[in-house]
Enzyme design. Structure first.
Site, PDB file in Angstrom:
ATOM      1  N   ARG A 153       0.705  -1.153  -0.110  1.00 33.82           N
ATOM      2  CA  ARG A 153       0.102   0.068   0.002  1.00 33.82           C
ATOM      3  C   ARG A 153       1.034   1.295   0.077  1.00 33.82           C
ATOM      4  O   ARG A 153       0.480   2.210  -0.668  1.00 33.82           O
ATOM      5  CB  ARG A 153      -0.766   0.061   1.214  1.00 33.82           C
ATOM      6  CG  ARG A 153      -2.173  -1.043   1.072  1.00 33.82           C
ATOM      7  CD  ARG A 153      -2.865  -1.133   2.206  1.00 33.82           C
ATOM      8  NE  ARG A 153      -2.153  -1.348   3.393  1.00 33.82           N
ATOM      9  CZ  ARG A 153      -2.299  -0.970   4.647  1.00 33.82           C
ATOM     10  NH1 ARG A 153      -3.437  -0.131   4.895  1.00 33.82           N
ATOM     11  NH2 ARG A 153      -1.457  -1.306   5.660  1.00 33.82           N
ATOM     12  N   ASN A 172      -6.530  -2.417   2.470  1.00 28.40           N
ATOM     13  CA  ASN A 172      -6.354  -4.045   2.657  1.00 28.40           C
ATOM     14  C   ASN A 172      -7.835  -4.473   2.881  1.00 28.40           C
ATOM     15  O   ASN A 172      -8.695  -3.980   3.307  1.00 28.40           O
ATOM     16  CB  ASN A 172      -5.756  -4.377   3.825  1.00 28.40           C
ATOM     17  CG  ASN A 172      -4.411  -4.482   3.796  1.00 28.40           C
ATOM     18  OD1 ASN A 172      -3.507  -4.413   2.699  1.00 28.40           O
ATOM     19  ND2 ASN A 172      -3.544  -4.264   5.045  1.00 28.40           N
TER      20      ASN A 172
END
Length: 93
Positions: free
Chosen positions: A22, A40
């Protein structure tokens, strides 16, 4: 006349959680002038939502599926829709 902004929604599967994916995605998106988020998902995927130029969003999809990502990407499913707005910067969730 400038091209209209688009929204990219991409679902990235593989070993992409807990490996800096990320953060890496955020850096690439900001370099491309995009705003949005990377989050997520409970099933182990990462969902990337980004808005900006079509070319920038398409390049981000290429990078997400490339061999320079942290972890190991098995697949990237991408969808392009008209931009909706509402993002400020690019955040990790």
């Amino acid at each position: 006349m400038s091209e209209p902004a688009v929204r990219l929604t991409a679902w990235v599967s593989g070993r992409v959680q807990g490996v800096g994916f990320r953060w890496w995605t955020r850096c690439r998106a900001l370099e491309l002038g995009l705003v949005g988020q990377a989050a997520n998902l409970p099933d182990g995927r990462v969902q990337v939502s980004a808005e900006g130029s079509r070319a920038g969003c398409e390049r981000l999809v290429e990078l997400l599926g490339g061999d320079q990502t942290p972890g190991e990407v098995d697949s990237v499913q991408a969808r392009f829709t008209p931009a909706e707005g509402g993002f400020t910067g690019f955040v990790e969730r």
